[in-house]
Design a protein around this motif. Structure first.
Motif, PDB file in Angstrom:
ATOM      1  N   MET A   1      14.169  17.653 -26.504  1.00 51.31           N
ATOM      2  CA  MET A   1      13.521  16.416 -26.126  1.00 51.31           C
ATOM      3  C   MET A   1      12.163  16.348 -26.822  1.00 51.31           C
ATOM      4  SD  MET A   1      12.427  15.021 -22.337  1.00 51.31           S
ATOM      5  CE  MET A   1      14.052  14.464 -21.899  1.00 51.31           C
ATOM      6  N   THR A   2      11.873  15.214 -27.415  1.00 53.09           N
ATOM      7  CA  THR A   2      10.601  15.047 -28.115  1.00 53.09           C
ATOM      8  C   THR A   2       9.474  14.825 -27.106  1.00 53.09           C
ATOM      9  OG1 THR A   2      10.850  12.658 -28.301  1.00 53.09           O
ATOM     10  CG2 THR A   2      11.773  13.999 -30.092  1.00 53.09           C
ATOM     11  N   ALA A   3       8.253  14.992 -27.582  1.00 53.24           N
ATOM     12  CA  ALA A   3       7.086  14.803 -26.718  1.00 53.24           C
ATOM     13  C   ALA A   3       6.987  13.344 -26.248  1.00 53.24           C
ATOM     14  CB  ALA A   3       5.817  15.210 -27.452  1.00 53.24           C
ATOM     15  N   THR A   4       7.377  12.411 -27.085  1.00 53.84           N
ATOM     16  CA  THR A   4       7.310  10.997 -26.707  1.00 53.84           C
ATOM     17  C   THR A   4       8.304  10.693 -25.594  1.00 53.84           C
ATOM     18  OG1 THR A   4       6.624  10.469 -28.952  1.00 53.84           O
ATOM     19  CG2 THR A   4       7.395   8.636 -27.594  1.00 53.84           C
ATOM     20  N   ARG A   5       9.482  11.251 -25.674  1.00 53.13           N
ATOM     21  CA  ARG A   5      10.462  11.071 -24.596  1.00 53.13           C
ATOM     22  C   ARG A   5       9.989  11.764 -23.324  1.00 53.13           C
ATOM     23  NH1 ARG A   5      16.223  12.633 -26.640  1.00 53.13           N
ATOM     24  NH2 ARG A   5      16.694  12.072 -24.502  1.00 53.13           N
ATOM     25  N   ARG A   6       9.374  12.927 -23.477  1.00 53.71           N
ATOM     26  CA  ARG A   6       8.845  13.657 -22.313  1.00 53.71           C
ATOM     27  C   ARG A   6       7.735  12.837 -21.652  1.00 53.71           C
ATOM     28  NH1 ARG A   6       7.674  18.105 -24.712  1.00 53.71           N
ATOM     29  NH2 ARG A   6       9.790  18.867 -24.615  1.00 53.71           N
ATOM     30  N   PHE A   7       6.873  12.213 -22.469  1.00 57.35           N
ATOM     31  CA  PHE A   7       5.831  11.331 -21.936  1.00 57.35           C
ATOM     32  C   PHE A   7       6.445  10.228 -21.083  1.00 57.35           C
ATOM     33  CE2 PHE A   7       4.855   6.949 -23.275  1.00 57.35           C
ATOM     34  CZ  PHE A   7       3.788   6.670 -22.436  1.00 57.35           C
ATOM     35  N   ALA A   8       7.465   9.546 -21.605  1.00 64.81           N
ATOM     36  CA  ALA A   8       8.091   8.446 -20.869  1.00 64.81           C
ATOM     37  C   ALA A   8       8.703   8.957 -19.562  1.00 64.81           C
ATOM     38  CB  ALA A   8       9.151   7.760 -21.728  1.00 64.81           C
ATOM     39  N   MET A   9       9.324  10.120 -19.601  1.00 67.16           N
ATOM     40  CA  MET A   9       9.928  10.671 -18.396  1.00 67.16           C
ATOM     41  C   MET A   9       8.860  11.027 -17.355  1.00 67.16           C
ATOM     42  SD  MET A   9      12.311  14.032 -17.842  1.00 67.16           S
ATOM     43  CE  MET A   9      13.661  13.348 -18.781  1.00 67.16           C
ATOM     44  N   ILE A  10       7.797  11.694 -17.790  1.00 69.44           N
ATOM     45  CA  ILE A  10       6.734  12.093 -16.857  1.00 69.44           C
ATOM     46  C   ILE A  10       6.041  10.866 -16.282  1.00 69.44           C
ATOM     47  CG2 ILE A  10       4.471  13.215 -16.708  1.00 69.44           C
ATOM     48  CD1 ILE A  10       5.617  15.314 -18.715  1.00 69.44           C
ATOM     49  N   PHE A  11       5.708   9.893 -17.126  1.00 68.70           N
ATOM     50  CA  PHE A  11       5.089   8.667 -16.623  1.00 68.70           C
ATOM     51  C   PHE A  11       6.040   7.961 -15.659  1.00 68.70           C
ATOM     52  CE2 PHE A  11       1.184   6.686 -18.701  1.00 68.70           C
ATOM     53  CZ  PHE A  11       0.553   7.901 -18.846  1.00 68.70           C
ATOM     54  N   GLY A  12       7.325   7.928 -15.986  1.00 68.33           N
ATOM     55  CA  GLY A  12       8.293   7.295 -15.096  1.00 68.33           C
ATOM     56  C   GLY A  12       8.316   7.952 -13.728  1.00 68.33           C
ATOM     57  N   ILE A  13       8.354   9.259 -13.707  1.00 74.08           N
ATOM     58  CA  ILE A  13       8.372   9.988 -12.430  1.00 74.08           C
ATOM     59  C   ILE A  13       7.085   9.753 -11.656  1.00 74.08           C
ATOM     60  CG2 ILE A  13       8.346  12.305 -11.412  1.00 74.08           C
ATOM     61  CD1 ILE A  13      10.286  13.118 -13.733  1.00 74.08           C
ATOM     62  N   VAL A  14       5.947   9.845 -12.337  1.00 72.31           N
ATOM     63  CA  VAL A  14       4.659   9.659 -11.663  1.00 72.31           C
ATOM     64  C   VAL A  14       4.538   8.231 -11.120  1.00 72.31           C
ATOM     65  CG1 VAL A  14       2.154   9.604 -11.984  1.00 72.31           C
ATOM     66  CG2 VAL A  14       3.501  11.511 -12.896  1.00 72.31           C
ATOM     67  N   PHE A  15       4.922   7.240 -11.920  1.00 74.58           N
ATOM     68  CA  PHE A  15       4.863   5.860 -11.444  1.00 74.58           C
ATOM     69  C   PHE A  15       5.771   5.656 -10.227  1.00 74.58           C
ATOM     70  CE2 PHE A  15       3.110   4.234 -15.602  1.00 74.58           C
ATOM     71  CZ  PHE A  15       2.003   3.611 -15.068  1.00 74.58           C
ATOM     72  N   LEU A  16       6.945   6.258 -10.223  1.00 80.30           N
ATOM     73  CA  LEU A  16       7.824   6.143  -9.064  1.00 80.30           C
ATOM     74  C   LEU A  16       7.187   6.779  -7.829  1.00 80.30           C
ATOM     75  CD1 LEU A  16      11.364   6.835 -10.560  1.00 80.30           C
ATOM     76  CD2 LEU A  16      10.513   4.676  -9.599  1.00 80.30           C
ATOM     77  N   LEU A  17       6.592   7.938  -7.997  1.00 82.19           N
ATOM     78  CA  LEU A  17       5.941   8.613  -6.871  1.00 82.19           C
ATOM     79  C   LEU A  17       4.755   7.810  -6.349  1.00 82.19           C
ATOM     80  CD1 LEU A  17       6.037  12.326  -8.103  1.00 82.19           C
ATOM     81  CD2 LEU A  17       7.413  11.289  -6.273  1.00 82.19           C
ATOM     82  N   VAL A  18       3.942   7.282  -7.246  1.00 83.82           N
ATOM     83  CA  VAL A  18       2.784   6.490  -6.838  1.00 83.82           C
ATOM     84  C   VAL A  18       3.240   5.189  -6.174  1.00 83.82           C
ATOM     85  CG1 VAL A  18       0.794   5.184  -7.706  1.00 83.82           C
ATOM     86  CG2 VAL A  18       1.225   7.507  -8.515  1.00 83.82           C
ATOM     87  N   GLY A  19       4.255   4.554  -6.743  1.00 85.42           N
ATOM     88  CA  GLY A  19       4.777   3.325  -6.147  1.00 85.42           C
ATOM     89  C   GLY A  19       5.299   3.562  -4.743  1.00 85.42           C
ATOM     90  N   ALA A  20       6.007   4.668  -4.537  1.00 83.18           N
ATOM     91  CA  ALA A  20       6.512   5.005  -3.202  1.00 83.18           C
ATOM     92  C   ALA A  20       5.366   5.376  -2.270  1.00 83.18           C
ATOM     93  CB  ALA A  20       7.508   6.153  -3.302  1.00 83.18           C
ATOM     94  N   ALA A  21       4.374   6.110  -2.777  1.00 85.16           N
ATOM     95  CA  ALA A  21       3.236   6.530  -1.949  1.00 85.16           C
ATOM     96  C   ALA A  21       2.484   5.329  -1.387  1.00 85.16           C
ATOM     97  CB  ALA A  21       2.293   7.412  -2.756  1.00 85.16           C
ATOM     98  N   GLY A  22       2.457   4.237  -2.131  1.00 83.96           N
ATOM     99  CA  GLY A  22       1.770   3.040  -1.667  1.00 83.96           C
ATOM    100  C   GLY A  22       2.376   2.438  -0.418  1.00 83.96           C
ATOM    101  N   PHE A  23       3.609   2.799  -0.100  1.00 81.58           N
ATOM    102  CA  PHE A  23       4.271   2.291   1.095  1.00 81.58           C
ATOM    103  C   PHE A  23       4.183   3.258   2.279  1.00 81.58           C
ATOM    104  CE2 PHE A  23       6.609   0.012  -2.309  1.00 81.58           C
ATOM    105  CZ  PHE A  23       6.389  -1.289  -1.875  1.00 81.58           C
TER     106      PHE A  23
END
Length: 143
Positions: A1-23
């Motif tokens: 997996m390239t670093a750019t794909r890893r970035f998208a995956m990590i940002f995706g996971i973090v955004f999902l966690l933050v979005g859920a935390a807001g509720f």
């Protein structure tokens, strides 16, 4: 997996966690602001980052988008570009209280600690979307 794909995956996971935390009460502290008209779910994640239901849904959307984009290099680069542009715009809007731009016309809180957070997100997105050279993934050697 390239670093750019890893970035998208990590940002995706973090955004999902933050979005859920807001509720989640307790993680999100009570918060009010006279310029925010959409008060459903209005609070401050960790007592610092102002959110409401629309803000949380936007985080969840960017989270899902990041995970989907992480499946390919070109989609990950496009995601990085979109994060850079979107969060760069939110950074600028968060700095302008005139005409309620710091709340996106009363819809989404963008002020306070969100400003520096959006600056950081835009910078990382710009790096992976615009600056980082495309890379060839290393194949795993089979033994």
């Amino acid at each position: 997996m390239t670093a750019t794909r890893r970035f998208a995956m990590i940002f995706g996971i973090v955004f999902l966690l933050v979005g859920a935390a807001g509720f989640i009460p307790g993680i999100t502290q009570p918060h009010s602001h006279p310029d925010v008209r959409v008060t459903a779910g209005l609070g401050a994640v960790l007592g610092l980052f102002a959110v409401n239901v629309l803000h949380n849904l936007a985080h969840l959307l960017f989270g899902v988008w990041g995970l989907v984009a992480s499946k390919s290099d070109s989609a990950s680069r496009s995601y990085g570009k979109a994060v850079a542009v979107a969060y760069g715009l939110l950074l600028v809007l968060g700095l302008i209280p005139a005409m309620n731009l710091h709340t996106l016309f009363g819809l989404v809180p963008l002020y306070g600690h969100d400003v520096w957070l959006h600056a950081g997100l835009a910078a990382v997105g710009a790096y992976f979307g615009f600056i980082r050279e495309q890379e060839v993934p290393l194949e795993r050697s089979r033994v």
